[in-house]
Write a protein that holds these residues in place. Sequence first.
Motif, PDB file in Angstrom:
ATOM      1  N   GLU A 178      78.915  25.029  41.461  1.00 63.38           N
ATOM      2  CA  GLU A 178      78.289  23.804  40.949  1.00 63.38           C
ATOM      3  C   GLU A 178      78.660  23.571  39.491  1.00 63.38           C
ATOM      4  O   GLU A 178      78.815  22.436  39.057  1.00 63.38           O
ATOM      5  CB  GLU A 178      76.765  23.899  41.105  1.00 63.38           C
ATOM      6  CG  GLU A 178      76.016  22.691  40.619  1.00 63.38           C
ATOM      7  CD  GLU A 178      76.272  21.426  41.422  1.00 63.38           C
ATOM      8  OE1 GLU A 178      76.112  20.327  40.852  1.00 63.38           O
ATOM      9  OE2 GLU A 178      76.632  21.512  42.606  1.00 63.38           O
ATOM     10  N   ARG A 179      78.809  24.618  38.717  1.00 70.62           N
ATOM     11  CA  ARG A 179      79.240  24.471  37.317  1.00 70.62           C
ATOM     12  C   ARG A 179      80.712  24.084  37.243  1.00 70.62           C
ATOM     13  O   ARG A 179      81.127  23.328  36.370  1.00 70.62           O
ATOM     14  CB  ARG A 179      79.018  25.772  36.537  1.00 70.62           C
ATOM     15  CG  ARG A 179      77.599  26.122  36.326  1.00 70.62           C
ATOM     16  CD  ARG A 179      76.956  25.158  35.334  1.00 70.62           C
ATOM     17  NE  ARG A 179      75.559  25.016  35.651  1.00 70.62           N
ATOM     18  CZ  ARG A 179      74.931  23.859  35.816  1.00 70.62           C
ATOM     19  NH1 ARG A 179      75.554  22.732  35.661  1.00 70.62           N
ATOM     20  NH2 ARG A 179      73.673  23.824  36.117  1.00 70.62           N
TER      21      ARG A 179
ATOM     22  N   ASN B 243      76.858  16.145  40.718  1.00 71.02           N
ATOM     23  CA  ASN B 243      76.470  15.070  39.805  1.00 71.02           C
ATOM     24  C   ASN B 243      76.917  15.462  38.394  1.00 71.02           C
ATOM     25  O   ASN B 243      76.185  16.156  37.686  1.00 71.02           O
ATOM     26  CB  ASN B 243      74.951  14.844  39.803  1.00 71.02           C
ATOM     27  CG  ASN B 243      74.448  14.322  41.116  1.00 71.02           C
ATOM     28  OD1 ASN B 243      75.134  13.554  41.773  1.00 71.02           O
ATOM     29  ND2 ASN B 243      73.264  14.735  41.505  1.00 71.02           N
TER      30      ASN B 243
ATOM     31  N   GLN C 276      74.659  16.301  34.888  1.00 68.26           N
ATOM     32  CA  GLN C 276      73.259  16.622  35.165  1.00 68.26           C
ATOM     33  C   GLN C 276      72.880  17.925  34.472  1.00 68.26           C
ATOM     34  O   GLN C 276      73.625  18.886  34.505  1.00 68.26           O
ATOM     35  CB  GLN C 276      73.030  16.767  36.667  1.00 68.26           C
ATOM     36  CG  GLN C 276      71.610  17.137  37.032  1.00 68.26           C
ATOM     37  CD  GLN C 276      71.405  17.139  38.530  1.00 68.26           C
ATOM     38  OE1 GLN C 276      71.803  16.195  39.199  1.00 68.26           O
ATOM     39  NE2 GLN C 276      70.824  18.191  39.044  1.00 68.26           N
ATOM     40  N   LYS C 277      71.713  17.940  33.841  1.00 66.55           N
ATOM     41  CA  LYS C 277      71.239  19.142  33.174  1.00 66.55           C
ATOM     42  C   LYS C 277      70.883  20.205  34.207  1.00 66.55           C
ATOM     43  O   LYS C 277      70.584  19.893  35.363  1.00 66.55           O
ATOM     44  CB  LYS C 277      70.002  18.828  32.327  1.00 66.55           C
ATOM     45  CG  LYS C 277      70.242  17.812  31.223  1.00 66.55           C
ATOM     46  CD  LYS C 277      68.998  17.600  30.385  1.00 66.55           C
ATOM     47  CE  LYS C 277      67.929  16.944  31.240  1.00 66.55           C
ATOM     48  NZ  LYS C 277      66.738  16.546  30.502  1.00 66.55           N
ATOM     49  N   THR C 278      70.893  21.468  33.765  1.00 66.30           N
ATOM     50  CA  THR C 278      70.535  22.555  34.672  1.00 66.30           C
ATOM     51  C   THR C 278      69.103  22.402  35.148  1.00 66.30           C
ATOM     52  O   THR C 278      68.822  22.496  36.336  1.00 66.30           O
ATOM     53  CB  THR C 278      70.709  23.913  33.960  1.00 66.30           C
ATOM     54  OG1 THR C 278      72.065  24.036  33.549  1.00 66.30           O
ATOM     55  CG2 THR C 278      70.367  25.057  34.890  1.00 66.30           C
ATOM     56  N   PHE C 279      68.186  22.184  34.218  1.00 65.20           N
ATOM     57  CA  PHE C 279      66.793  21.958  34.573  1.00 65.20           C
ATOM     58  C   PHE C 279      66.508  20.473  34.394  1.00 65.20           C
ATOM     59  O   PHE C 279      65.972  20.038  33.389  1.00 65.20           O
ATOM     60  CB  PHE C 279      65.863  22.815  33.712  1.00 65.20           C
ATOM     61  CG  PHE C 279      66.032  24.280  33.967  1.00 65.20           C
ATOM     62  CD1 PHE C 279      65.587  24.836  35.146  1.00 65.20           C
ATOM     63  CD2 PHE C 279      66.650  25.099  33.036  1.00 65.20           C
ATOM     64  CE1 PHE C 279      65.741  26.192  35.395  1.00 65.20           C
ATOM     65  CE2 PHE C 279      66.816  26.443  33.281  1.00 65.20           C
ATOM     66  CZ  PHE C 279      66.359  26.996  34.465  1.00 65.20           C
ATOM     67  N   ARG C 280      66.894  19.691  35.385  1.00 68.50           N
ATOM     68  CA  ARG C 280      66.744  18.243  35.333  1.00 68.50           C
ATOM     69  C   ARG C 280      65.272  17.865  35.413  1.00 68.50           C
ATOM     70  O   ARG C 280      64.425  18.706  35.719  1.00 68.50           O
ATOM     71  CB  ARG C 280      67.507  17.613  36.483  1.00 68.50           C
ATOM     72  CG  ARG C 280      67.005  18.101  37.828  1.00 68.50           C
ATOM     73  CD  ARG C 280      67.629  17.364  38.976  1.00 68.50           C
ATOM     74  NE  ARG C 280      67.211  17.937  40.230  1.00 68.50           N
ATOM     75  CZ  ARG C 280      65.988  17.838  40.734  1.00 68.50           C
ATOM     76  NH1 ARG C 280      65.064  17.182  40.100  1.00 68.50           N
ATOM     77  NH2 ARG C 280      65.694  18.390  41.883  1.00 68.50           N
ATOM     78  N   ASP C 281      65.001  16.590  35.159  1.00 65.48           N
ATOM     79  CA  ASP C 281      63.629  16.090  35.301  1.00 65.48           C
ATOM     80  C   ASP C 281      63.195  16.259  36.758  1.00 65.48           C
ATOM     81  O   ASP C 281      63.918  15.900  37.679  1.00 65.48           O
ATOM     82  CB  ASP C 281      63.546  14.609  34.916  1.00 65.48           C
ATOM     83  CG  ASP C 281      63.840  14.381  33.446  1.00 65.48           C
ATOM     84  OD1 ASP C 281      63.648  15.331  32.661  1.00 65.48           O
ATOM     85  OD2 ASP C 281      64.254  13.259  33.088  1.00 65.48           O
TER      86      ASP C 281
ATOM     87  N   PHE D 202      62.606  19.215  38.179  1.00 62.11           N
ATOM     88  CA  PHE D 202      63.017  20.512  38.720  1.00 62.11           C
ATOM     89  C   PHE D 202      61.802  21.355  39.104  1.00 62.11           C
ATOM     90  O   PHE D 202      61.726  21.911  40.193  1.00 62.11           O
ATOM     91  CB  PHE D 202      63.888  21.264  37.711  1.00 62.11           C
ATOM     92  CG  PHE D 202      64.196  22.670  38.121  1.00 62.11           C
ATOM     93  CD1 PHE D 202      65.213  22.923  39.018  1.00 62.11           C
ATOM     94  CD2 PHE D 202      63.461  23.737  37.615  1.00 62.11           C
ATOM     95  CE1 PHE D 202      65.494  24.224  39.411  1.00 62.11           C
ATOM     96  CE2 PHE D 202      63.732  25.027  38.000  1.00 62.11           C
ATOM     97  CZ  PHE D 202      64.753  25.277  38.895  1.00 62.11           C
TER      98      PHE D 202
ATOM     99  N   ASP E 236      59.851  20.008  42.079  1.00 64.23           N
ATOM    100  CA  ASP E 236      60.549  20.332  43.320  1.00 64.23           C
ATOM    101  C   ASP E 236      60.376  21.802  43.677  1.00 64.23           C
ATOM    102  O   ASP E 236      60.162  22.141  44.842  1.00 64.23           O
ATOM    103  CB  ASP E 236      62.038  20.008  43.202  1.00 64.23           C
ATOM    104  CG  ASP E 236      62.317  18.521  43.158  1.00 64.23           C
ATOM    105  OD1 ASP E 236      61.397  17.746  43.479  1.00 64.23           O
ATOM    106  OD2 ASP E 236      63.445  18.144  42.797  1.00 64.23           O
TER     107      ASP E 236
END
Length: 81
Positions: free
Chosen positions: A25-26, A31, A34-39, A41, A44
């Motif tokens: 994924e990195r 996406n 996209q931040k690692t700890f997205r809004d 997270f 979810d």
Amino acid sequence: MKLETLQFVSPIVIVGFALTILGLERWKPYNPGQKTFRDGFWVDLIGYGLIQSYVLGLVIAWFIHWVDAHTPNARFHLVSG
């Protein structure tokens, strides 16, 4: 394989696959940006990972108990440990 070996190897395999997916994924993100700890997270994680798993466990336990109580051949021990 012995059960003790599987209990030791299984978490290692799961963590290995998780790290592989993280690395992929990195490298090629689904996406980009996209931040690692997205809004959302943590919502979810708690909502899906913990609450849904717990509720699903309760439903499965209830279903097994119901089948056990309502079927005459439930005690064949086909799935007992």
